[in-house]
Design a protein around this motif. Structure first.
Motif, PDB file in Angstrom:
ATOM      1  N   LYS A 392       5.989  -1.962   9.953  1.00 40.69           N
ATOM      2  CA  LYS A 392       6.148  -3.372  10.299  1.00 40.69           C
ATOM      3  C   LYS A 392       7.318  -4.005   9.539  1.00 40.69           C
ATOM      4  CE  LYS A 392       2.549  -6.103   9.470  1.00 40.69           C
ATOM      5  NZ  LYS A 392       1.328  -6.913   9.675  1.00 40.69           N
ATOM      6  N   ASP A 421       8.997   3.145   1.916  1.00 42.82           N
ATOM      7  CA  ASP A 421       9.833   2.719   3.045  1.00 42.82           C
ATOM      8  C   ASP A 421      11.138   2.150   2.528  1.00 42.82           C
ATOM      9  OD1 ASP A 421       9.779  -0.269   2.743  1.00 42.82           O
ATOM     10  OD2 ASP A 421       7.617   0.041   3.006  1.00 42.82           O
ATOM     11  N   GLY A 425      11.205  -4.930   1.402  1.00 45.30           N
ATOM     12  CA  GLY A 425      10.800  -4.981  -0.009  1.00 45.30           C
ATOM     13  C   GLY A 425      10.174  -6.311  -0.386  1.00 45.30           C
ATOM     14  N   MET A 426       9.824  -6.444  -1.661  1.00 47.73           N
ATOM     15  CA  MET A 426       9.151  -7.685  -2.133  1.00 47.73           C
ATOM     16  C   MET A 426       9.685  -8.092  -3.506  1.00 47.73           C
ATOM     17  SD  MET A 426       5.212  -6.802  -1.201  1.00 47.73           S
ATOM     18  CE  MET A 426       5.469  -5.080  -1.395  1.00 47.73           C
ATOM     19  N   VAL A 439      -3.616 -13.183   1.950  1.00 48.77           N
ATOM     20  CA  VAL A 439      -2.353 -13.575   1.310  1.00 48.77           C
ATOM     21  C   VAL A 439      -1.230 -12.695   1.853  1.00 48.77           C
ATOM     22  CG1 VAL A 439      -1.039 -13.632  -0.845  1.00 48.77           C
ATOM     23  CG2 VAL A 439      -3.389 -14.476  -0.789  1.00 48.77           C
ATOM     24  N   GLN A 440      -0.192 -13.365   2.335  1.00 51.11           N
ATOM     25  CA  GLN A 440       0.982 -12.625   2.797  1.00 51.11           C
ATOM     26  C   GLN A 440       2.149 -13.002   1.906  1.00 51.11           C
ATOM     27  OE1 GLN A 440       0.603 -13.801   7.014  1.00 51.11           O
ATOM     28  NE2 GLN A 440       0.220 -11.631   7.397  1.00 51.11           N
ATOM     29  N   GLY A 450       3.436 -11.016  12.239  1.00 49.97           N
ATOM     30  CA  GLY A 450       2.031 -11.019  12.653  1.00 49.97           C
ATOM     31  C   GLY A 450       1.136 -10.582  11.501  1.00 49.97           C
ATOM     32  N   GLY A 453      -3.033 -10.639   6.696  1.00 41.56           N
ATOM     33  CA  GLY A 453      -3.033 -10.506   5.233  1.00 41.56           C
ATOM     34  C   GLY A 453      -4.339  -9.928   4.724  1.00 41.56           C
ATOM     35  N   ALA A 457      -5.935  -5.923   0.987  1.00 40.56           N
ATOM     36  CA  ALA A 457      -7.144  -6.284   0.237  1.00 40.56           C
ATOM     37  C   ALA A 457      -8.262  -5.296   0.565  1.00 40.56           C
ATOM     38  CB  ALA A 457      -7.566  -7.713   0.574  1.00 40.56           C
ATOM     39  N   SER A 480       9.818  -0.460  -0.468  1.00 39.40           N
ATOM     40  CA  SER A 480       8.619  -0.510  -1.319  1.00 39.40           C
ATOM     41  C   SER A 480       7.969   0.860  -1.382  1.00 39.40           C
ATOM     42  CB  SER A 480       7.593  -1.479  -0.726  1.00 39.40           C
ATOM     43  OG  SER A 480       8.211  -2.679  -0.334  1.00 39.40           O
TER      44      SER A 480
HETATM   45  N1  LIG Z   1       5.739  -2.148   3.039  1.00 37.62           N
HETATM   46  C1  LIG Z   1       5.862  -3.463   2.816  1.00 37.62           C
HETATM   47  N2  LIG Z   1       7.102  -4.010   2.659  1.00 37.62           N
HETATM   48  C2  LIG Z   1       7.232  -5.336   2.441  1.00 37.62           C
HETATM   49  N3  LIG Z   1       6.195  -6.209   2.342  1.00 37.62           N
HETATM   50  C3  LIG Z   1       4.966  -5.719   2.503  1.00 37.62           C
HETATM   51  C4  LIG Z   1       4.725  -4.330   2.715  1.00 37.62           C
HETATM   52  N4  LIG Z   1       3.393  -4.142   2.785  1.00 37.62           N
HETATM   53  C5  LIG Z   1       2.839  -5.348   2.642  1.00 37.62           C
HETATM   54  N5  LIG Z   1       3.754  -6.300   2.458  1.00 37.62           N
HETATM   55  C6  LIG Z   1       3.528  -7.737   2.201  1.00 37.62           C
HETATM   56  O1  LIG Z   1       2.200  -7.902   1.829  1.00 37.62           O
HETATM   57  C7  LIG Z   1       1.528  -8.788   2.724  1.00 37.62           C
HETATM   58  C8  LIG Z   1       0.100  -8.373   2.856  1.00 37.62           C
HETATM   59  O2  LIG Z   1      -0.039  -7.171   3.559  1.00 37.62           O
HETATM   60  P1  LIG Z   1      -1.342  -6.863   4.343  1.00 37.62           P
HETATM   61  O3  LIG Z   1      -1.307  -5.503   4.909  1.00 37.62           O
HETATM   62  O4  LIG Z   1      -2.480  -7.155   3.453  1.00 37.62           O
HETATM   63  O5  LIG Z   1      -1.342  -7.978   5.444  1.00 37.62           O
HETATM   64  P2  LIG Z   1      -0.528  -8.053   6.772  1.00 37.62           P
HETATM   65  O6  LIG Z   1       0.080  -6.737   7.016  1.00 37.62           O
HETATM   66  O7  LIG Z   1       0.349  -9.225   6.705  1.00 37.62           O
HETATM   67  O8  LIG Z   1      -1.683  -8.331   7.810  1.00 37.62           O
HETATM   68  P3  LIG Z   1      -2.796  -7.289   8.304  1.00 37.62           P
HETATM   69  O9  LIG Z   1      -2.586  -6.029   7.523  1.00 37.62           O
HETATM   70  O10 LIG Z   1      -4.063  -7.974   7.956  1.00 37.62           O
HETATM   71  O11 LIG Z   1      -2.554  -7.137   9.718  1.00 37.62           O
HETATM   72  C9  LIG Z   1       2.320  -8.684   3.989  1.00 37.62           C
HETATM   73  O12 LIG Z   1       2.168  -9.832   4.789  1.00 37.62           O
HETATM   74  C10 LIG Z   1       3.732  -8.536   3.469  1.00 37.62           C
HETATM   75  O13 LIG Z   1       4.266  -9.778   3.153  1.00 37.62           O
END
Ligand SMILES: Nc1ncnc2c1ncn2[C@@H]1O[C@H](COP(=O)(O)OP(=O)(O)OP(=O)(O)O)[C@@H](O)[C@H]1O
Ligand SMILES: [Mg+2]
Length: 497
Positions: A392, A421, A425-426, A439-440, A450, A453, A457, A480
């Motif tokens: 994603k 990947d 990144g974050m 939390v996103q 989409g 969050g 968890a 990340s």
């Molecule tokens: N590989 C990644 N690279 C960048 N950001 C990430 C990555 N994985 C997670 N995140 C960040 O962490 C947040 C939380 O991830 P999480 O999987 O819990 O929720 P989501 O993917 O937004 O929604 P869901 O998994 O419930 O469909 C993401 O919205 C994103 O901002």
């Protein structure tokens, strides 16, 4: 001094009859039944003396002692005026009380300081036969005016010193005082002095007792008040504690009830939401097949959208149900033996369309076989969440899945899975908020990518329930790495199986 007929040592007391009565009088008392006039006089005198003694020693009379003294004296000695002279606090002599016989024209409080001083200083009872002519009467003028004829004065001798004196005058009478009278006056004055001193002592004791009682009452009141305060404080604290306990109990009951309602709700939701969603997905697939067979492309496109949306919704419902169950402590795991290497192959197949969607590449490095004992479904769910996130948040990039087994001497060892990947990144700040439900990374994420969050968890909860964990490192703009560590053989506490 010619006018002074007699001076008597004034240490006479009424202790014995000899003090009051002459030997002849005492003899006449002892003699027998037929009382002579002398006997009668002696008896009368004796009665008076006893009466005086009783009156002066009566504690009830203490307050009115000065009045009593000046009033009793005329009953013992034939006088027309008596003055009780006392030394006041300043050491001055003052007439404390006086008595004048009815019909006698004389000023009540007049006395000769000089005579009184003389009696007091020398400790003698003084008898002056013609007071008006007596050179020692400093108030001679007034005494003359009052026609004082004869005057007697006896000192009031206290234990600690002279208290004053008792003055007895005859104003109009021609008959003179005799030695008897002087003797009686002196004896009476001694009694009066003792009574006055006793009364003063009793007063001071009573006053001290009163002060002490007041002090005690004050102390008792103070202590009572402070005890009352302490008691009130303790009672208030106890009442508050009781109240808090009741509130806590009510809150616990409410929470338990809420938790039970939540569990009931979850069980119902699980059935009520998932059943129709599965039906929608199933029927859409059927219709899709038919439309494809008929070559109805536009219907195929629409049905694919419906199917995709339905699957997405089902996944969402499943996630919400999972997190709710985890938070209610109702999530249970099932541990089985399986080969993770086979699992990885299956996940790879499932992910293919997702990887392709954003022009990404997936590289997998895993051993040919990696036996595990864990909850197979949950392990797959965790890996799928991480990989779908990587797909994603990465575009035209590389996604690497690396699986390895870290052996452990004497144990089954640890399975380590890295999902790396080359995506967006974050920041460290975003990393800090990771793994919290709903939390996103930032608010725009849900709009752009989409999701709700929940994935991370839920994944962390599952890993921790199996005795492992999931952690992340990241470089903003470069990618990340999420690392899962799980025991190769998971043993669950009895309550979570
Ligand atoms: N590989 C990644 N690279 C960048 N950001 C990430 C990555 N994985 C997670 N995140 C960040 O962490 C947040 C939380 O991830 P999480 O999987 O819990 O929720 P989501 O993917 O937004 O929604 P869901 O998994 O419930 O469909 C993401 O919205 C994103 O901002
Ligand atoms: Mg996710």
């Amino acid at each position: 001094m010619s006018n002074i007929v007699k001076e008597l040592k004034a240490d006479l007391t009424l202790r014995s009859l000899q003090d009051i009565l002459k030997p002849a009088e005492i003899a006449s008392l002892r003699r027998g039944p037929a009382p002579s006039p002398a006997e009668q006089k002696a008896r009368q005198k004796l009665e008076v003396v006893l009466k005086v003694s009783q009156m002066l020693s009566d504690p009830k009379a203490a307050d009115s002692l000065p009045e009593q003294i000046v009033a009793i004296l005329p009953q013992i000695v034939p006088v027309e005026r008596t003055v009780l002279v006392l030394v006041d606090e300043t050491g001055e002599l003052s007439a404390r009380k006086a008595w004048v016989a009815p019909g006698i024209d004389a000023e009540a409080g007049v006395f000769s300081r000089q005579i009184v001083r003389h009696a007091m200083d020398n400790g003698v009872a003084v008898l002056s036969m013609d007071a008006a002519d007596d050179s020692r009467f400093d108030a001679a003028g007034s005494i003359q005016a009052q026609h004082i004829r004869a005057s007697m004065c006896a000192p009031l001798r206290g234990r600690q010193g002279m208290l004053g004196a008792l003055v007895a005058d005859n104003v109009s009478r021609t008959e003179m005082f005799g030695e008897d009278d002087l003797r009686l006056l002196a004896g009476f004055a001694n009694q009066a002095a003792i009574a006055l001193e006793n009364a003063a002592l009793a007063r001071s004791i009573a006053q001290q007792a009163k002060q002490r009682e007041a002090e005690l009452t004050r102390l008792v009141d103070e202590r009572t008040a402070s005890l009352r305060d302490e008691k009130e404080r303790a009672e208030a604290a106890r009442a508050e504690a009781d109240n808090l306990r009741l509130v806590a109990e009510a809150a616990t009951r409410e929470a338990e009830e809420a938790s039970r309602s939540k569990s009931r709700f979850l069980a119902n939701m699980s059935h009520e939401l998932r059943t129709p969603m599965n039906a929608i997905i199933g029927y859409t697939d059927l219709l899709l097949e038919e439309a494809a067979d008929e070559g109805n492309d536009s219907q195929v496109r629409d049905l694919r959208k419906i199917g995709g949306a339905a699957k997405h919704l089902l996944a969402l419902i499943n996630d919400i149900l999972d997190i709710s169950k985890i938070e209610a402590g109702k999530m249970t795991l099932t541990v089985d033996d399986f080969d993770l290497a086979i699992q990885i192959g299956q996940i790879q197949d499932t992910l293919r369309p997702l990887v392709a969607q954003k022009d990404n590449r997936l590289e997998v490095s895993a051993p040919d076989s990696l036996p595990m004992r864990a909850d197979e479904t949950r392990v797959r769910q965790v890996l799928y969440n991480l990989l779908s996130n990587a797909c994603k948040f990465t575009e035209k990039g590389l996604i690497r899945l690396a699986v390895r087994h870290e052996p452990e001497p004497g144990g089954a060892g640890t399975v380590v899975v890295d999902v790396a990947d080359s995506g967006i990144g974050m920041t460290p700040e975003q990393l800090g908020r990771l793994f919290q439900a709903f939390v996103q990374a930032d608010d725009s994420t849900s709009r752009r990518f989409g999701g709700t969050g929940l994935g991370l968890a839920i994944s962390r909860h599952f890993c921790r329930m199996m005795g492992g964990d999931v952690t992340a490192t990241s470089d903003p703009g470069r990618g990340s790495v999420f690392t899962v560590r799980l025991p190769a053989v998971v043993t669950l506490p009895a309550s979570t199986t």
